[in-house]
Write a protein that holds these residues in place. Structure first.
Motif, mmCIF file in Angstrom:
data_model
loop_
_atom_site.group_PDB
_atom_site.id
_atom_site.type_symbol
_atom_site.label_atom_id
_atom_site.label_comp_id
_atom_site.label_asym_id
_atom_site.label_seq_id
_atom_site.Cartn_x
_atom_site.Cartn_y
_atom_site.Cartn_z
ATOM 1 N N ALA A 4 -7.770 9.342 2.277
ATOM 2 C CA ALA A 4 -8.455 7.976 2.381
ATOM 3 C C ALA A 4 -10.051 8.241 2.298
ATOM 4 O O ALA A 4 -10.809 7.719 1.589
ATOM 5 C CB ALA A 4 -8.483 7.562 3.692
ATOM 6 N N ASP A 9 -6.046 4.168 -0.838
ATOM 7 C CA ASP A 9 -5.491 3.369 0.272
ATOM 8 C C ASP A 9 -4.156 3.787 0.690
ATOM 9 O O ASP A 9 -3.237 4.156 -0.006
ATOM 10 C CB ASP A 9 -5.032 2.069 -0.429
ATOM 11 C CG ASP A 9 -4.747 0.952 0.314
ATOM 12 O OD1 ASP A 9 -4.799 0.945 1.695
ATOM 13 O OD2 ASP A 9 -4.291 -0.104 -0.149
ATOM 14 N N GLY A 34 -11.829 4.800 1.082
ATOM 15 C CA GLY A 34 -10.326 4.432 1.299
ATOM 16 C C GLY A 34 -10.314 3.893 2.599
ATOM 17 O O GLY A 34 -11.070 3.432 3.550
ATOM 18 N N ARG A 35 -9.012 3.477 3.050
ATOM 19 C CA ARG A 35 -8.410 3.047 4.102
ATOM 20 C C ARG A 35 -7.076 3.414 4.250
ATOM 21 O O ARG A 35 -6.276 3.880 3.673
ATOM 22 C CB ARG A 35 -8.621 1.419 4.154
ATOM 23 C CG ARG A 35 -7.590 0.924 3.007
ATOM 24 C CD ARG A 35 -7.917 -0.594 3.120
ATOM 25 N NE ARG A 35 -7.045 -1.165 2.001
ATOM 26 C CZ ARG A 35 -6.124 -1.995 2.248
ATOM 27 N NH1 ARG A 35 -6.123 -2.873 3.456
ATOM 28 N NH2 ARG A 35 -5.258 -2.719 1.552
#
Length: 105
Positions: A4, A9, A34-35
């Motif tokens: 991330a 993602d 990112g997540r």
């Protein structure tokens, strides 16, 4: 977390809602571009769709060899680029049967 931070993602899946909660608590505040989406459930669920890469860390140690092979085949179907996994050998400690009187090394 590292993926991330590099802009990925990430979907993080664990069968244990408790472990998902712990992972969320330990998540750094800054992830960069990112997540991470956390999900308690089955990592083989077809509803998850497909991924560029799949990383399975010690996920296979709880299964028989035949089931492991089936799981790897399913993960391969879900991955567009690669499946990476770690495999810790089955030990009494990992099975929850560690001898409480034994000393740790």
């Amino acid at each position: 977390v590292e993926a991330a931070k590099r802009g990925a993602d990430v979907t993080a899946v664990d069968i244990s809602p408790t472990l998902i909660g712990i992972a969320k608590e330990r998540l750094p505040e800054k992830l960069g571009q990112g997540r991470i989406h956390f999900m308690a459930g089955d990592m083989l669920d077809k509803k998850l769709g497909s991924f560029d890469h799949i990383v399975a860390m010690d996920s296979l140690i709880h299964y028989s060899l035949a089931d492991m092979l089936s799981m790897l085949a399913r993960l391969t179907e879900m991955s567009r680029k690669g499946v990476y996994f770690t495999y810790a050998p089955r030990t009494p400690a990992l099975n929850g049967r560690a001898n409480p009187t034994a000393s740790a090394c």
